[in-house]
Design a protein around this motif. Structure first.
Motif, PDB file in Angstrom:
ATOM      1  N   PHE A 199     -12.265 -43.172 -46.614  1.00 58.27           N
ATOM      2  CA  PHE A 199     -13.434 -42.713 -47.375  1.00 58.27           C
ATOM      3  C   PHE A 199     -13.590 -41.205 -47.266  1.00 58.27           C
ATOM      4  N   PHE A 202     -11.078 -39.345 -49.401  1.00 55.08           N
ATOM      5  CA  PHE A 202     -11.527 -39.361 -50.800  1.00 55.08           C
ATOM      6  C   PHE A 202     -12.590 -38.291 -51.041  1.00 55.08           C
ATOM      7  N   TYR A 203     -13.524 -38.190 -50.103  1.00 54.90           N
ATOM      8  CA  TYR A 203     -14.603 -37.200 -50.254  1.00 54.90           C
ATOM      9  C   TYR A 203     -14.046 -35.782 -50.231  1.00 54.90           C
ATOM     10  N   PHE A 207     -13.390 -36.799 -54.655  1.00 52.62           N
ATOM     11  CA  PHE A 207     -13.776 -38.053 -55.310  1.00 52.62           C
ATOM     12  C   PHE A 207     -15.290 -38.179 -55.330  1.00 52.62           C
TER      13      PHE A 207
END
Length: 275
Positions: A199, A202-203, A207
């Motif tokens: 996660f 992605f950040y 994203f």
């Protein structure tokens, strides 16, 4: 700093509600685990408590109608953000049976920098060593914090990621060295370990879920802690039976081979491998 602030509140969005619900679930689970007599379960409970504080405070940031109103929630969130990595390393070391280096003094030292970070965040307006050019962007569906990272922010990030990486390495090593009978339990742990990592990547890669510029890592840590707690409760992993068993097995000179009812080999002890 944070001495006197008025709380200007906006409406509760689905992001805020989701974080609050997940945080409350994590909080309830943490209280359950903290009552457990096993050390590993209590450590997991502490991690979940940190994740719950982070998630709830981060969610409440999205209810703020001004920067002044969001600052207290940022401060509160760091009680979870800063304490989670050292707790994670202690948890991973304990689960992997690598606790020889964890003396009481070293445990305290692990929390020294997080404590300083909490103080630095709380007094940031006086020195701006953690956040620079701190503003709250209000032109989107959610209020988003914009800032330039100060030198202490970079030090904190380096420290936190180092602890998370070391803990992840210990968990992967534990999985690779574990006997087949414990692979499923350890796999659950690995899933919990790498959810926040994925996660966060992605950040950092830009994203944006639903077009919102928000950090989804708090969601991941809460889910991760819940997954780990499930593994602890479902498979009684807090008994740390695998650690004790593996140490005994490695020292045995008798060869033992374990099969299931279909005659498939499910476990092989080191002595029989040598034979």
């Amino acid at each position: 700093g944070f001495l006197v602030y008025q709380f200007g509140l906006m409406g509760f969005t689905y992001i805020t509600v989701s974080l609050l619900v997940c945080g409350i679930v994590a909080l309830i689970t943490s209280l359950f685990l903290l009552k457990n007599k096993e050390k590993i379960a209590r450590l997991c409970g502490m991690m979940m408590l940190s994740a719950a504080i982070w998630g709830v405070a981060y969610g409440m940031q999205f209810t703020s109608s001004s920067l002044q109103a969001s600052l207290p929630w940022i401060f509160v969130s760091y009680f979870g953000v800063s304490t989670l990595p050292p707790l994670w390393l202690i948890f991973a070391s304990t689960f992997a049976g690598k606790v020889g280096w964890l003396t009481p003094k070293r445990r305290l030292l692990l929390f020294l920098l997080p404590f300083v970070t909490i103080v630095m965040v709380g007094t940031n307006s006086y020195h701006e060593l953690h956040y620079k050019d701190l503003t709250l962007k209000l032109d989107g569906p959610l209020p988003v914090l914009n800032f330039k990272a100060g030198i202490w922010y970079k030090i904190t990030m380096l420290y936190q990621y180092s602890l998370l990486a070391i803990g992840a390495y210990l968990m992967v090593q534990k999985y690779r060295q574990s006997d087949a009978i414990f692979r499923k339990q350890n796999l659950i742990m690995l899933v919990g370990v790498f959810l926040p990592v994925i996660f966060n990547v992605f950040y950092l890669a830009g994203f944006q879920p639903a077009g919102l510029s928000i950090d989804i890592t708090p969601f991941a840590f809460i889910v991760s802690c819940i997954v780990i707690a499930f593994g602890l409760m479902r498979y009684q992993l807090f008994d740390i039976v695998p650690v004790a068993r593996e140490r005994i097995v490695e020292a045995m000179t008798d060869g033992i081979l374990v099969t299931d009812t279909s005659g498939r080999i499910v476990d092989v002890y080191p002595a029989i491998k040598r034979m």
